[in-house]
Structure formats: C-alpha cells, structure tokens
Design an enzyme around this catalytic site. Structure first.
Site, short mmCIF file in Angstrom:
data_model
loop_
_atom_site.label_atom_id
_atom_site.label_comp_id
_atom_site.label_asym_id
_atom_site.label_seq_id
_atom_site.Cartn_x
_atom_site.Cartn_y
_atom_site.Cartn_z
N THR A 178 -42.22 87.65 -83.88
CA THR A 178 -42.46 86.21 -83.71
C THR A 178 -43.94 85.85 -83.76
OG1 THR A 178 -42.40 84.49 -81.99
CG2 THR A 178 -42.28 86.73 -81.22
N ASP A 179 -44.23 84.62 -84.15
CA ASP A 179 -45.63 84.15 -84.15
C ASP A 179 -46.14 83.97 -82.73
OD1 ASP A 179 -44.20 81.86 -83.43
OD2 ASP A 179 -45.24 80.53 -84.82
N GLU A 180 -45.24 84.02 -81.74
CA GLU A 180 -45.68 83.82 -80.35
C GLU A 180 -46.58 84.95 -79.87
OE1 GLU A 180 -42.77 82.27 -77.63
OE2 GLU A 180 -41.64 81.39 -79.27
N TYR A 201 -41.86 87.14 -72.51
CA TYR A 201 -41.17 87.31 -73.81
C TYR A 201 -42.14 87.72 -74.89
CZ TYR A 201 -39.40 85.92 -78.40
OH TYR A 201 -39.07 85.91 -79.73
N LYS A 235 -42.61 91.27 -77.05
CA LYS A 235 -42.51 91.34 -78.51
C LYS A 235 -43.81 91.95 -79.08
CE LYS A 235 -39.57 90.09 -80.86
NZ LYS A 235 -38.28 90.69 -81.31
N ASN A 269 -37.47 79.06 -85.29
CA ASN A 269 -36.31 78.85 -86.15
C ASN A 269 -35.42 77.73 -85.60
OD1 ASN A 269 -35.20 81.85 -87.78
ND2 ASN A 269 -37.28 81.41 -87.10
N LYS A 279 -32.59 76.71 -76.52
CA LYS A 279 -33.82 76.44 -77.25
C LYS A 279 -33.93 74.94 -77.50
CE LYS A 279 -34.63 80.99 -78.13
NZ LYS A 279 -33.39 81.68 -77.87
N PRO A 328 -34.80 67.03 -71.15
CA PRO A 328 -35.99 67.42 -70.37
C PRO A 328 -37.18 67.79 -71.25
CG PRO A 328 -34.36 69.20 -70.38
CD PRO A 328 -33.77 68.08 -71.18
P1 NAD Z 1 -30.57 85.42 -79.88
O1 NAD Z 1 -30.95 85.43 -78.43
O2 NAD Z 1 -29.80 84.27 -80.43
O3 NAD Z 1 -29.72 86.75 -80.22
C1 NAD Z 1 -30.08 88.00 -79.74
C2 NAD Z 1 -28.92 88.96 -80.05
O4 NAD Z 1 -29.30 90.28 -79.62
C3 NAD Z 1 -27.62 88.61 -79.32
O5 NAD Z 1 -26.53 88.72 -80.18
C4 NAD Z 1 -27.56 89.65 -78.20
O6 NAD Z 1 -26.23 89.96 -77.80
C5 NAD Z 1 -28.24 90.84 -78.85
N1 NAD Z 1 -28.83 91.76 -77.87
C6 NAD Z 1 -29.63 91.44 -76.82
N2 NAD Z 1 -29.93 92.55 -76.12
C7 NAD Z 1 -29.33 93.58 -76.76
C8 NAD Z 1 -29.29 94.99 -76.53
N3 NAD Z 1 -29.92 95.54 -75.48
N4 NAD Z 1 -28.59 95.76 -77.38
C9 NAD Z 1 -27.94 95.22 -78.43
N5 NAD Z 1 -27.92 93.90 -78.70
C10 NAD Z 1 -28.62 93.10 -77.86
O7 NAD Z 1 -31.93 85.63 -80.66
P2 NAD Z 1 -32.40 85.03 -82.07
O8 NAD Z 1 -32.98 83.69 -81.84
O9 NAD Z 1 -31.33 85.22 -83.06
O10 NAD Z 1 -33.63 86.02 -82.38
C11 NAD Z 1 -33.43 87.22 -83.11
C12 NAD Z 1 -34.76 87.94 -83.27
O11 NAD Z 1 -35.69 87.08 -83.94
C13 NAD Z 1 -35.43 88.31 -81.94
O12 NAD Z 1 -36.01 89.58 -82.09
C14 NAD Z 1 -36.49 87.24 -81.74
O13 NAD Z 1 -37.58 87.74 -80.99
C15 NAD Z 1 -36.88 86.97 -83.18
N6 NAD Z 1 -37.41 85.62 -83.45
C16 NAD Z 1 -36.72 84.51 -83.03
C17 NAD Z 1 -37.22 83.23 -83.32
C18 NAD Z 1 -36.47 81.98 -82.91
O14 NAD Z 1 -36.98 80.87 -83.10
N7 NAD Z 1 -35.26 82.07 -82.38
C19 NAD Z 1 -38.42 83.10 -84.03
C20 NAD Z 1 -39.10 84.25 -84.43
C21 NAD Z 1 -38.57 85.50 -84.14
P1 TYD Z 2 -38.32 76.79 -77.28
O1 TYD Z 2 -37.22 76.34 -78.15
O2 TYD Z 2 -37.99 77.41 -75.95
O3 TYD Z 2 -39.22 77.77 -78.16
P2 TYD Z 2 -40.66 78.45 -77.82
O4 TYD Z 2 -41.06 78.14 -76.45
O5 TYD Z 2 -40.33 79.89 -77.97
O6 TYD Z 2 -41.58 77.91 -78.84
O7 TYD Z 2 -39.28 75.57 -76.99
C1 TYD Z 2 -39.91 74.87 -78.05
C2 TYD Z 2 -40.85 73.84 -77.44
O8 TYD Z 2 -40.06 72.87 -76.72
C3 TYD Z 2 -41.80 74.43 -76.41
O9 TYD Z 2 -43.05 73.75 -76.49
C4 TYD Z 2 -41.14 74.12 -75.08
C5 TYD Z 2 -40.45 72.79 -75.34
N1 TYD Z 2 -39.20 72.56 -74.55
C6 TYD Z 2 -39.08 71.39 -73.78
O10 TYD Z 2 -39.97 70.53 -73.76
N2 TYD Z 2 -37.93 71.22 -73.07
C7 TYD Z 2 -36.93 72.15 -73.05
O11 TYD Z 2 -35.92 71.94 -72.34
C8 TYD Z 2 -37.07 73.33 -73.85
C9 TYD Z 2 -36.00 74.37 -73.87
C10 TYD Z 2 -38.23 73.48 -74.58
#
Ligand code: NAD
Ligand code: TYD
Length: 336
Positions: free
Chosen positions: A125-127, A150, A154, A180, A189, A205
C-alpha cells in the site's frame, strides 16, 4: 501458469480472482484464505464451480498448511493479498496486524523459498510512505514513514519480502497501491461505509475536518496492474500503483450523497482518527513505463458503478453488517 492467491475471499483478492478467471489469465488458481470477518465466499459465487479454481480455508501463519499446499499444488506464482487491512481496526487492536501481516508474510516467504516459486507478488500500500505534504508525490524510493500499526506492519512486510530477494534471490515483486474502491468492499472503509449508511439514512461520520486527501483507484485497475507486473515486472522491484483522482474525503462523500439524492445534513463531524495521515499521493510512472499499464477507469464512472452496485446489493451489505460488524461499529464510533 499455476497461481496461488492468498486472501482471495476479501475485497481486492476476490476481484482479482473473478477477473482472472473470466479472462483466463492463468491455467489454475488456488485461493488460500482464513475467512476472517473480511473474507466472504459470497464474493466468489460467480467462480466457485470453475474447474480452474479451488478454495482452501487456512491461515497463512500456519506453516504446515502453507507448506503442504505448496507441495501439493506446485504453484509457479504467488499473489499475496491476505492481510488485516483496516487502519481503524489496527488502532483498536494491533495484535492481529502483527500476526498476519508480518508473521503470516514471513511464513509464506519461507514456504515459497523452499518450494522454489518463480514469482512472488507482495501486495502492499501507499500508506507505507506516510502522510505527504503537497505538492510532493512519492516514487518508489520515497522514505517509509508509516503512521498506523496497519501501515507499519505493511512496511515491515515489504522490507522482509525484499530481503528475501536480496538474500535468497526469491523472485519477489512489491506493489504499493493507493486507496481502492469498487463492489464487494467491506463497509468499514470510507466509500462503502458512507454509501451503506446513506442508503439506511444513518449519519455519515466524517473524521476531523474531512479535508484529508486520498488517491482513488478502481479495484479492477489495481487487479490489472498486478497482472501486468506478474507478467512483465522485474524481480526485486517495487511498483507504485496510483489511481485516477486525488480528492478530499468531504468531496467524495458529497458526490455519494448527490447520486443517492440524500441530504448533506447526514454528514456528521466526529473526533479525528489518532495519527491520521493528511494526504497520500504517489506517482505511477515506473509501472507505466515498465509494463504499459495505466489506470483507465475515471473516478466519475467507477464511483457511479460502485454506488449502483451497493444500491442493488443491499442484501449483501445487510449480511456482512450483522454480528461482529455491530460490535466493531460501536467500538469505533460510539462516543466519538
Ligand atoms: P480485505 O480486508 O478485504 O481482505 C483480506 C482477506 O485476507 C480476507 O479475505 C481475509 O479473510 C484474508 N485473511 C486475513 N488474515 C488472513 C490469514 N491470517 N490467513 C489467510 N487469510 C487471511 O483486504 P483488501 O482490501 O482486499 O486488501 C487486500 C490487500 O491489498 C492487503 O494486503 C492490503 O494491505 C492491500 N491494499 C489494500 C488497499 C485498499 O484500499 N483496500 C490499498 C492498497 C493495498
Ligand atoms: P479508509 O477507507 O479507512 O482508508 P485509509 O485510512 O486506509 O486511507 O479511510 C479513507 C479516509 O476516510 C481517511 O482519511 C479516513 C476517512 N474516514 C472518515 O472520515 N470516516 C470514516 O468513518 C472512515 C472509515 C474513514
């Protein structure tokens, strides 16, 4: 190519599996997923009977499961999505983040090393770059300054994965994507939470002043970028994957309310997230030049499609919002 996907029942992993199977990217795909609160086999209903697809329930921290699976399946590539993925949950309880994101990744890297896999894509992630002051954008050499448990977990797993390339020549590639959005995202999210609360006429919120900036990437663009680096990326490299639009949170939420025909008065300012990153921004020049990939879904189109999906699939959201979700929501939002 035989591919092992971890975390394929989550948001991005399931999008990757649906796309890969519908477009026949690989010969076979095995999905190893623990099915935590975020894992949902409903996300994979469209592919569950596909002969090229197999699901295995298991924890990536369990070396015996991971080693047996690699021995039996002999995957040529691993795409590692499995993670604890939500910042607010990492603030409430960082332990699971350490376990899965660090120890789980270590277990998988060790198994991949002994099995001799040909590609290991570590999805990050870019975080990991932390908050970035305007107008700077992070490239892949930007310093790592993660702010939350988190993003720190990562960043640690990125470094561990890269060390396996440097030390053991395990063919690792690290990808770092921006925020994403899209169908099937768990409603913790920002975007799915705001859509689902608005559909139920609940308050939305907004943390702090709501002017934090995120770079939004449609989930299928992210999946195509991963496929591009799997095919055409270089071992030992990091690739940023940016979206098509940087927007402050308030603007994202206002667009959602406008499309749903709901009043702005549903937005409610709540106390800010501790350690909240103000702005994420990155450049994707490297992946674009190396693979020809580019984000193609405009935010206007992606958000419209996403809102419409949640509107049509309210039964899905109702099911994932039962049980554990309710106690998480109360822990994170009540008295805020
Ligand atoms: P998500 O939380 O929707 O899904 C995570 C999945 O991993 C779930 O199906 C969960 O059951 C499985 N999992 C968790 N712990 C596990 C373990 N110990 N063993 C096996 N499976 C396990 O997450 P996502 O949003 O789909 O993200 C997927 C990946 O992409 C992550 O590595 C995250 O850091 C990365 N990522 C997410 C975003 C975003 O915006 N969501 C952006 C950049 C990178
Ligand atoms: P989030 O989807 O949790 O992603 P990330 O923190 O990993 O970027 O949050 C996106 C942005 O939205 C972040 O600035 C936090 C804000 N946010 C709120 O203001 N209210 C909420 O209830 C949530 C979940 C996020």
């Amino acid at each position: 190519m035989r591919v092992l996907v971890t975390g394929g029942a989550g948001f991005i992993g399931s999008a990757f599996l649906r796309l890969a199977l519908s477009e026949r990217w690989f010969d076979s795909l095995v999905n190893l997923d623990k099915l935590t609160y975020a894992g949902n086999l409903e996300n994979l209903a469209a592919v569950e009977h596909d002969a090229a697809y197999q699901f295995v329930q298991g924890d990536i921290c369990d070396a015996s499961i991971v080693n047996r699976l690699l021995e039996e399946q002999r995957p040529e590539a691993i795409v590692h999505f499995a993670a604890e993925s939500h910042v607010d949950r990492s603030i409430l309880g960082p332990g699971a983040f350490f376990e899965t994101n660090l120890r789980g990744t270590f277990t998988l890297l060790e198994a991949a090393r002994s099995a001799g896999v040909l590609r290991f894509v570590h999805v990050s992630t870019d975080e990991v770059y932390g908050s970035i002051d305007a107008p700077a954008e992070a490239d892949e050499a930007f310093p790592l300054r993660p702010s939350s448990p988190y993003s720190a977990s990562k960043a640690g797993s990125d470094l561990l994965a890269l060390s396996y390339f440097n030390t053991y020549r395990l063919p690792v590639i690290v990808t770092r994507a921006s925020n994403n959005y899209g169908p099937y995202q768990f409603p913790e999210k920002l975007i799915p939470l705001m859509i689902s609360n608005a559909l139920e006429n609940n308050t939305l919120p907004i943390y702090g002043d709501g002017m934090q900036v995120r770079d939004w990437l449609f989930v299928e663009d992210h999946c195509r970028a991963i496929q591009a680096v799997l095919e055409r990326g270089d071992e030992g490299e990091i690739y940023n994957i940016g979206g098509s639009r940087s927007l402050p949170n308030r603007e994202v939420v206002e667009r959602i309310l406008a499309r749903l025909g709901k009043p702005k008065s549903l937005m409610q300012t709540v106390s800010d997230r501790p350690g909240h990153d103000r702005r994420y921004a990155l450049t994707s020049d490297k992946i674009e030049q190396a693979t020809g990939w580019r984000a193609v879904v405009a935010f206007e189109d992606g958000i419209a499609l996403t809102i419409d999906w949640y509107q049509k699939n309210q039964a899905w959201t109702r099911r994932v919002k039962t049980g554990e979700y309710q106690s998480y929501y109360a822990r994170n939002y009540s008295g805020r």
